[in-house]
Scaffold this motif. Structure first.
Motif, PDB file in Angstrom:
ATOM      1  N   SER A 344      24.790 -30.754   6.375  1.00 64.05           N
ATOM      2  CA  SER A 344      26.098 -31.282   6.793  1.00 64.05           C
ATOM      3  C   SER A 344      26.470 -32.591   6.097  1.00 64.05           C
ATOM      4  O   SER A 344      27.495 -33.194   6.424  1.00 64.05           O
ATOM      5  N   ASN A 345      25.633 -33.055   5.126  1.00 63.02           N
ATOM      6  CA  ASN A 345      25.922 -34.298   4.420  1.00 63.02           C
ATOM      7  C   ASN A 345      25.734 -34.120   2.917  1.00 63.02           C
ATOM      8  O   ASN A 345      24.998 -33.224   2.470  1.00 63.02           O
ATOM      9  N   PRO A 346      26.389 -34.958   2.106  1.00 64.45           N
ATOM     10  CA  PRO A 346      26.180 -34.908   0.656  1.00 64.45           C
ATOM     11  C   PRO A 346      24.713 -35.173   0.312  1.00 64.45           C
ATOM     12  O   PRO A 346      23.985 -35.831   1.058  1.00 64.45           O
ATOM     13  N   TRP A 347      24.314 -34.693  -0.892  1.00 70.83           N
ATOM     14  CA  TRP A 347      22.906 -34.767  -1.262  1.00 70.83           C
ATOM     15  C   TRP A 347      22.408 -36.206  -1.353  1.00 70.83           C
ATOM     16  O   TRP A 347      21.251 -36.493  -0.999  1.00 70.83           O
ATOM     17  N   TYR A 348      23.279 -37.162  -1.813  1.00 67.50           N
ATOM     18  CA  TYR A 348      22.801 -38.537  -1.973  1.00 67.50           C
ATOM     19  C   TYR A 348      22.570 -39.209  -0.615  1.00 67.50           C
ATOM     20  O   TYR A 348      21.702 -40.076  -0.474  1.00 67.50           O
ATOM     21  N   ILE A 349      23.338 -38.819   0.400  1.00 65.01           N
ATOM     22  CA  ILE A 349      23.114 -39.342   1.756  1.00 65.01           C
ATOM     23  C   ILE A 349      21.748 -38.859   2.271  1.00 65.01           C
ATOM     24  O   ILE A 349      20.972 -39.633   2.865  1.00 65.01           O
ATOM     25  N   LEU A 351      19.192 -38.011   0.433  1.00 69.46           N
ATOM     26  CA  LEU A 351      18.133 -38.673  -0.338  1.00 69.46           C
ATOM     27  C   LEU A 351      17.877 -40.088   0.199  1.00 69.46           C
ATOM     28  O   LEU A 351      16.723 -40.509   0.359  1.00 69.46           O
ATOM     29  N   ILE A 352      18.951 -40.824   0.478  1.00 70.44           N
ATOM     30  CA  ILE A 352      18.805 -42.176   1.034  1.00 70.44           C
ATOM     31  C   ILE A 352      18.093 -42.125   2.393  1.00 70.44           C
ATOM     32  O   ILE A 352      17.193 -42.918   2.681  1.00 70.44           O
ATOM     33  N   ALA A 353      18.489 -41.173   3.225  1.00 72.62           N
ATOM     34  CA  ALA A 353      17.860 -41.019   4.540  1.00 72.62           C
ATOM     35  C   ALA A 353      16.373 -40.695   4.407  1.00 72.62           C
ATOM     36  O   ALA A 353      15.539 -41.195   5.176  1.00 72.62           O
ATOM     37  N   TYR A 354      16.051 -39.879   3.394  1.00 70.03           N
ATOM     38  CA  TYR A 354      14.648 -39.521   3.157  1.00 70.03           C
ATOM     39  C   TYR A 354      13.820 -40.764   2.843  1.00 70.03           C
ATOM     40  O   TYR A 354      12.725 -40.957   3.391  1.00 70.03           O
ATOM     41  N   PHE A 355      14.316 -41.638   1.946  1.00 67.51           N
ATOM     42  CA  PHE A 355      13.583 -42.848   1.583  1.00 67.51           C
ATOM     43  C   PHE A 355      13.465 -43.812   2.770  1.00 67.51           C
ATOM     44  O   PHE A 355      12.419 -44.446   2.959  1.00 67.51           O
ATOM     45  N   ILE A 356      14.514 -43.920   3.562  1.00 67.17           N
ATOM     46  CA  ILE A 356      14.470 -44.811   4.730  1.00 67.17           C
ATOM     47  C   ILE A 356      13.427 -44.320   5.744  1.00 67.17           C
ATOM     48  O   ILE A 356      12.601 -45.093   6.246  1.00 67.17           O
ATOM     49  N   ILE A 357      13.449 -43.028   6.017  1.00 71.11           N
ATOM     50  CA  ILE A 357      12.485 -42.466   6.984  1.00 71.11           C
ATOM     51  C   ILE A 357      11.062 -42.596   6.460  1.00 71.11           C
ATOM     52  O   ILE A 357      10.133 -42.930   7.207  1.00 71.11           O
ATOM     53  N   SER A 358      10.847 -42.355   5.148  1.00 74.88           N
ATOM     54  CA  SER A 358       9.514 -42.497   4.560  1.00 74.88           C
ATOM     55  C   SER A 358       9.008 -43.924   4.681  1.00 74.88           C
ATOM     56  O   SER A 358       7.837 -44.162   5.018  1.00 74.88           O
ATOM     57  N   PHE A 359       9.900 -44.905   4.421  1.00 67.85           N
ATOM     58  CA  PHE A 359       9.513 -46.312   4.534  1.00 67.85           C
ATOM     59  C   PHE A 359       9.123 -46.655   5.965  1.00 67.85           C
ATOM     60  O   PHE A 359       8.112 -47.334   6.209  1.00 67.85           O
ATOM     61  N   LEU A 360       9.909 -46.187   6.919  1.00 69.64           N
ATOM     62  CA  LEU A 360       9.619 -46.474   8.323  1.00 69.64           C
ATOM     63  C   LEU A 360       8.297 -45.845   8.767  1.00 69.64           C
ATOM     64  O   LEU A 360       7.530 -46.456   9.516  1.00 69.64           O
ATOM     65  N   LEU A 361       8.046 -44.621   8.302  1.00 70.40           N
ATOM     66  CA  LEU A 361       6.779 -43.957   8.638  1.00 70.40           C
ATOM     67  C   LEU A 361       5.589 -44.738   8.092  1.00 70.40           C
ATOM     68  O   LEU A 361       4.594 -44.963   8.791  1.00 70.40           O
TER      69      LEU A 361
END
Length: 429
Positions: A344-349, A351-361
Motif C-alpha cells: 500500500s506504499n511506494p517502494w522507497y517508503i 525501504l526507509i521503514a525497513y532500515f528504521i525497523i532494522s536499526f530499532l531491532l
C-alpha cells in the motif's frame, strides 16, 4: 587439632555371609547419606535411565530435572561448559553431588562404586565389566536410540503419550510445543526416521549386540552376564535394551512397582513389523534376561522431581498450547501487516521503514540480548553446531611456548621429567 570420630560411631553394625542373595545398602551411613544430588536428564534417553538405575540401586537421593531434546542444550551449555573454543558439554546425564559434577554415566558409576566400597553391590568387581559396558554404550545405545525415535516420531499418538507426557514441568512442555515442528523435523533428520537403510543398519547392530549378550550368558557361571554378581555390564545392557523390548505398564503388572523412567508403547500400538521384532527379542536368552532384571533388580526410584506447583514453575504463559498460539498468532499478524504496508506504499517508503525497523531491532533488542546470559548461550550453541564443537580447533592446534592447553602442559611435564632423570644420571656418574 584433635580428630573427631563421631561420624564413625553412627555407622550401624553390619555382618553378612557370602551366600547372601540380597545386598542391603542401608548400613552405609557416611557423611553424604542425608544429601541429595541434582540429576539432569532427557527423560526418554537410555543413558539417563542407566544413571537413574545405578543411583536407585545405591539408594542415593537425587532430584531429577528432565529436559526435552534438544532444549536441554539451552540449559546445560552455559552452566557446565568453559567458554569457546573449549568443546561445549551438551550431553546428559549430568550429576551434581556434594559440590562435585559428573558429566557422563561412567563417571557417575565410578563415583557410586567408590562411595560404597563396603557394599556387596560391586558393579566393577569383575574387571571385564568396564570393557563390556563400553561395548554396549558404543554399539547398542546409538542403535536403540535410532529405533526408538523411528518408533515414536512416526505416530502423533506416541509422540503425545511417550514424549510430551514424560516432560514433568509445564514450562518446558509448553516451550517444547512451541518449537515442536522444528524439533521433530530435526530429530527425524538426525535419527533417520523412515530411512530404510539407517533403520536396517540399526537393527543389524541390535542383532549383533544381543548375540554378544547371548554369548556372555552362555559362558557365565551365574545368573548375570559375568557370573553371580550384578555388574555395570548388566545394568548397561538392560538400560539400552529398553526401546527394543518395550516394557510397559499395560502388559507388565510389575512395571508400576519399579523405577523405570522411560515410557514405552504397548506392542498393540506398534506397526506389524516392529511388533514381530519386539516379540522375537523378548524371547531370546538376553531379552528374557533383561526383562527379568527390569522385574527383579530395577527397584523403586530414590529420585524426586521439582514441584509442578511451585510459583516459578507455573507462570501465566505455561498453559497447554497458550504460548504456541500467542507466538504463532503474532508472527502471522506481523507478516500480514508487513505485506499490507509494502503493497500500500511506494517502494522507497517501504525501504526507509525497513532500515528504521532494522536499526530499532539492533539497538533495543539484539544488542542488549547479545550482552546478556541469553546471548552468551546463543553464542555457545552456534559454536557447538556450526564449528563442530571446537574439534577442528583441537585437531589443527599448534603448540607454542605460551600455550595453555592440557596436552602441552603434559608434554612440558614429560620433558621436565626427562631432563631431571638425565641430570640425576650425570650426578650418579
Amino acid at each position: 587439632m584433635a580428630i573427631n570420630y563421631d561420624k564413625w560411631n553412627n555407622i550401624e553394625d553390619y555382618t553378612s555371609d557370602e551366600n547372601e542373595d540380597e545386598t542391603p545398602l542401608s548400613y552405609i551411613k557416611n557423611s553424604d547419606s542425608g544429601k541429595s544430588g541434582k540429576l539432569l536428564t532427557i527423560p526418554w534417553d537410555t543413558f539417563c535411565e542407566k544413571a537413574r538405575w545405578a543411583l536407585d540401586l545405591y539408594q542415593t537421593k537425587y532430584i531429577e530435572y528432565g529436559y526435552p531434546y534438544p532444549l536441554h542444550i539451552w540449559y546445560i551449555i552455559d552452566e557446565y561448559s568453559e567458554p569457546p573454543p573449549t568443546p561445549q558439554i551438551t550431553d546428559v546425564p549430568i550429576l551434581e553431588f556434594n559440590n562435585q559434577i559428573y558429566t557422563d554415566c561412567s563417571k557417575i558409576f565410578i563415583f557410586l562404586y567408590s562411595r560404597a566400597l563396603g557394599s556387596k553391590l560391586r558393579i566393577y568387581s569383575n574387571q571385564e565389566a568396564l570393557t563390556h559396558e563400553k561395548y554396549f554404550d558404543e554399539n547398542l545405545a546409538p542403535a536403540a536410540k535410532t529405533i526408538f525415535y523411528n518408533m515414536v516420531l512416526s505416530s502423533n499418538k506416541l509422540c503425545e503419550d511417550i514424549i510430551f507426557k514424560s516432560i514433568h514441568l509445564s514450562t518446558w512442555r509448553t516451550l517444547y510445543r512451541l518449537i515442536w515442528p522444528i524439533a521433530k523435523m530435526n530429530m527425524k533428520n538426525i535419527f533417520g526416521v523412515r530411512n530404510k537403510k539407517i533403520q536396517e543398519e540399526a537393527w543389524d547392530k541390535v542383532e549383533e549386540t544381543f548375540k554378544y549378550a547371548d554369548d556372555l550368558l552362555s559362558k557365565s557361571d551365574g545368573e548375570y552376564l559375568l557370573g553371580k554378581t550384578l555388574t555395570a555390564a548388566d545394568i548397561t545392557f538392560a538400560a539400552h535394551a529398553i526401546p527394543i523390548l518395550c516394557p510397559n505398564a499395560e502388559e507388565h503388572i510389575w512395571f508400576n512397582d519399579n523405577g523405570i523412567g522411560i515410557r514405552c508403547p504397548s506392542i498393540k500400538d506398534l506397526p506389524a513389523d516392529l511388533k514381530s521384532k519386539v516379540e522375537s527379542y523378548r524371547l531370546r536368552p538376553s531379552g528374557a534376561f533383561a526383562m527379568k532384571l527390569y522385574k527383579t533388580k530395577r527397584g523403586k526410584s530414590c529420585g524426586s522431581k521439582p514441584s509442578r506447583y511451585a510459583k516459578e514453575n507455573t507462570p501465566l504463559w505455561a498453559q497447554e498450547y497458550t504460548l504456541r498460539r500467542l507466538v504463532y498468532g503474532l508472527f502471522i499478524l506481523a507478516v500480514a501487516l508487513g505485506w499490507f504496508f509494502v503493497l500500500s506504499n511506494p517502494w522507497y517508503i517501504s525501504l526507509i521503514a525497513y532500515f528504521i525497523i532494522s536499526f530499532l531491532l539492533i539497538r533495543f533488542i539484539i544488542k542488549p540480548l547479545k550482552e546478556s546470559q541469553y546471548g552468551r548461550r546463543i553464542t555457545r550453541i552456534m559454536f557447538y553446531f556450526f564449528n563442530n564443537n571446537g574439534h577442528e580447533n583441537i585437531k589443527n592446534h599448534v603448540h607454542s611456548e605460551n600455550c595453555q592447553c592440557h596436552s602441552h602442559e603434559e608434554e612440558k611435564e614429560k620433558e621436565n621429567a626427562t631432563s631431571r632423570a638425565s641430570t640425576e644420571d650425570k650426578k650418579d656418574q
